[in-house]
Write a protein that holds these residues in place. Structure first.
Motif, mmCIF file in Angstrom:
data_model
loop_
_atom_site.group_PDB
_atom_site.id
_atom_site.type_symbol
_atom_site.label_atom_id
_atom_site.label_comp_id
_atom_site.label_asym_id
_atom_site.label_seq_id
_atom_site.Cartn_x
_atom_site.Cartn_y
_atom_site.Cartn_z
ATOM 1 N N TYR A 195 0.563 -1.557 0.404
ATOM 2 C CA TYR A 195 -0.086 -0.143 0.221
ATOM 3 C C TYR A 195 0.880 1.077 -0.013
ATOM 4 O O TYR A 195 1.799 1.516 0.339
ATOM 5 N N ARG A 231 -5.991 -3.383 9.988
ATOM 6 C CA ARG A 231 -6.505 -4.763 9.057
ATOM 7 C C ARG A 231 -5.891 -5.768 8.516
ATOM 8 O O ARG A 231 -6.237 -6.520 8.721
ATOM 9 N N HIS A 232 -4.723 -4.863 8.780
ATOM 10 C CA HIS A 232 -3.701 -5.804 7.815
ATOM 11 C C HIS A 232 -2.254 -5.928 8.684
ATOM 12 O O HIS A 232 -1.774 -5.557 7.411
ATOM 13 N N THR A 270 -10.682 2.131 3.693
ATOM 14 C CA THR A 270 -9.990 0.934 3.615
ATOM 15 C C THR A 270 -11.002 -0.491 3.448
ATOM 16 O O THR A 270 -10.688 -0.913 2.318
ATOM 17 N N ASN A 271 -12.536 0.294 3.116
ATOM 18 C CA ASN A 271 -12.922 -0.897 2.470
ATOM 19 C C ASN A 271 -13.919 -1.023 1.445
ATOM 20 O O ASN A 271 -13.326 -2.018 0.485
ATOM 21 N N ASP A 328 -10.252 -3.423 -0.385
ATOM 22 C CA ASP A 328 -10.593 -4.382 0.280
ATOM 23 C C ASP A 328 -11.783 -5.239 -0.700
ATOM 24 O O ASP A 328 -11.381 -5.975 -0.793
ATOM 25 N N ASP A 329 -12.589 -4.046 -1.135
ATOM 26 C CA ASP A 329 -13.435 -4.220 -2.737
ATOM 27 C C ASP A 329 -12.238 -5.205 -3.846
ATOM 28 O O ASP A 329 -13.048 -5.268 -4.505
ATOM 29 N N ALA A 379 -10.150 -6.735 -3.931
ATOM 30 C CA ALA A 379 -9.361 -7.995 -4.338
ATOM 31 C C ALA A 379 -10.542 -8.642 -3.792
ATOM 32 O O ALA A 379 -10.478 -10.353 -3.918
ATOM 33 N N GLN A 380 -11.858 -8.406 -4.042
ATOM 34 C CA GLN A 380 -13.114 -9.306 -4.403
ATOM 35 C C GLN A 380 -13.272 -10.241 -5.155
ATOM 36 O O GLN A 380 -12.820 -8.963 -6.386
#
Length: 397
Positions: free
Chosen positions: A4, A23-24, A389-390, A393-394, A396-397
C-alpha cells in the motif's frame, strides 16, 4: 514494491495508513508527504472542534461519519493520553428568521442521532450571560482537541506497525497498470499494489496526474481567525456558533475555546488566490489562473455576489468582522481582535457551479482518491479511514 501507498500526511491520510495496518498487520506500507512535517495544512489550521454531526444532510457521508468519528476521536484520545474537553456548543439564533432555521436544524439533529437541547432566550443568558439571542441549540457532545497531536500519535502507531513515512516528497507523476501503481517525483519513485491519495488542497491535481476524468476543481477559501486577549479567554465557557446558512458550506464566525486555553474568533470565508499561502494577500499565479479561469468558479461567484462582497469587506475592515461577532456577543470590541494565523479550506467546486457539500471519493482499479474532505473531516478521519480501507479491500473481491 509496497502493498500500500498513501499520498498525503494530513489527518485523513495518516488515519488511513493507520487503519490499513490495523486491518492488515504485516503489510508493507509507505506514506509520502510533500511538506516537511505532517498535518501542515488543513489539519494544523483549524479550530480544533470535535464536531457532533448536527449540520449535515441525513444519510450523507458527513452525517454518518461525523457522528461516529466524534466518538472514535474521543476514544482514541483517551486511550493515548491526548487531552480533549467536552465543553459543549451553543448555536445561537439572533432573530426570527434564524430561529426558524434553528428549529429546522433541530429536526435534522434528531434525524442524525445527535442529542440536542432547545433553549429559550432566558436559558441561553443563564448559561452564557455575555451571549444574547432569541434562542439556541445546545449540543453537549461537542468538544475541543488538538488534531495535530492526534495526527502525530497516529503516525507513531504507523511506524510502530512497520509503516514507512517519507517527508519532503512531492509527487509529479502517477502511473497505474494492471498490476501496480507507480508514483514519482524529484526525490524518488515508488511502486505499490494499492494507492490512496488524500492530497487535500492538491486533490484535483493528483487525480488528474492519475488520469481520472474529474469534473471539479479545488477552490481555496481563506478562513481568517482572531484571538482574544488572555484576560478575555473566560468570556464564554462553551463554543458559540451562529445558525448557519443551509445554502453555504461554511458555518459562520464563531467563538471557540481551544484546548490550549485560548479563545478564538472566526473564521470568515474569503476566496484565496494561493492554495498554500496563509499570509493575507498571498497570490500564486498558477493557483489564481486555474481558479479565475474555471467556469464553475464563475458560476459560484455569480450566485453568491452579496455573500462574497460581505466576506471581502469583513476581511479588509476589522469592524465589519466584529459586527458579525457582536450579533451574539455584543460586548466584544475591536481591541479584542488580536491576530492569529489563517486557515485554508479545500473546497471542491463542480463545473456547474455546485459546491460539493459531502465528502467525495473516486476510485480506479488500484487506487482511491479523496477529492473533497473539508470540515468535519478531522472529526471524521477515523471512520473515513475505515471507509477507504473497505473500498481498497473491495479490489480483492
Amino acid at each position: 514494491m509496497y502493498d500500500y501507498c498513501v499520498i498525503g500526511g494530513g489527518i485523513v491520510g495518516v488515519a488511513t495508513a493507520h487503519r490499513i495496518l490495523e486491518r492488515h498487520p504485516g503489510a508493507s506500507l509507505l506514506l509520502v508527504e510533500k511538506a516537511g512535517r505532517l498535518g501542515l495544512h488543513q489539519t494544523g489550521h483549524n479550530s480544533g472542534v470535535i464536531h457532533s454531526g448536527i449540520y449535515y444532510e441525513p444519510g450523507s457521508l458527513k452525517a454518518r461519519l461525523c457522528v461516529r468519528g466524534a466518538r472514535l476521536t474521543k476514544e482514541f484520545a483517551a486511550a493515548h493520553g491526548i487531552p480533549f474537553k467536552e465543553c459543549g456548543k451553543l448555536l445561537v439564533a439572533t432573530d426570527a428568521a434564524e430561529h426558524a432555521r434553528m428549529l429546522a436544524l433541530y429536526e435534522r439533529s434528531v434525524a442524525n442521532g445527535v442529542e440536542v437541547e432547545l433553549l429559550d432566550a432566558a436559558e441561553l443568558v443563564r448559561r452564557e450571560p455575555r451571549v444574547t439571542g432569541v434562542g439556541a441549540l445546545f449540543v453537549a457532545s461537542t468538544g475541543i482537541i488538538d488534531y495535530g497531536k492526534i495526527t502525530r500519535t497516529l503516525a507513531d502507531d504507523v511506524r510502530a506497525a512497520g509503516g514507512e513515512i517519507v517527508l519532503g516528497a512531492e509527487i509529479a507523476a502517477i502511473t497505474e497498470t494492471d498490476s501496480e501503481v507507480t508514483i514519482s517525483g524529484p526525490t524518488g519513485s515508488w511502486q505499490a499494489s494499492r494507492l490512496v491519495v488524500c492530497a487535500g488542497l492538491q486533490a484535483d491535481r493528483m487525480a488528474r496526474l492519475a488520469g481520472l476524468d474529474i469534473d471539479l476543481r479545488i477552490v481555496p477559501f481563506r478562513g481568517e481567525y482572531y484571538q482574544l486577549p488572555p484576560e478575555r479567554k473566560d468570556l464564554v465557557t462553551t463554543l458559540i456558533y451562529p445558525i448557519p446558512d443551509p445554502e453555504l458550506p461554511f458555518l459562520g464566525v464563531h467563538l471557540s475555546p481551544t484546548i490550549d486555553g485560548a479563545l478564538t474568533v472566526g473564521p470568515n470565508a474569503v476566496l484565496g488566490l494561493a492554495r498554500e499561502g496563509y499570509r493575507k494577500g498571498s497570490v500564486n499565479l498558477r493557483d489564481a489562473r486555474e481558479i479565475l479561469g474555471y467556469r464553475g468558479f464563475h458560476r459560484v461567484a455569480a450566485a453568491n455576489v452579496r455573500t462574497g462582497l460581505r466576506e471581502m469587506r469583513n476581511s479588509l475592515f476589522k469592524r465589519g468582522y466584529l459586527a458579525e461577532c457582536r450579533r451574539y456577543c455584543p460586548e466584544l470590541t475591536v481591541a479584542d481582535l488580536l491576530p492569529r494565523e489563517a486557515g485554508i479550506r479545500a473546497q471542491a467546486v463542480l463545473r456547474d457551479g455546485t459546491l460539493a457539500h459531502d465528502f467525495l471519493l473516486e476510485r480506479t482499479p488500484r487506487s482511491v482518491h479523496v477529492l473533497n474532505a473539508p470540515s468535519p473531516a478531522a472529526t471524521s478521519a477515523l471512520p473515513i479511514a475505515e471507509y477507504i480501507t473497505n473500498r481498497l479491500d473491495d479490489f480483492a473481491q
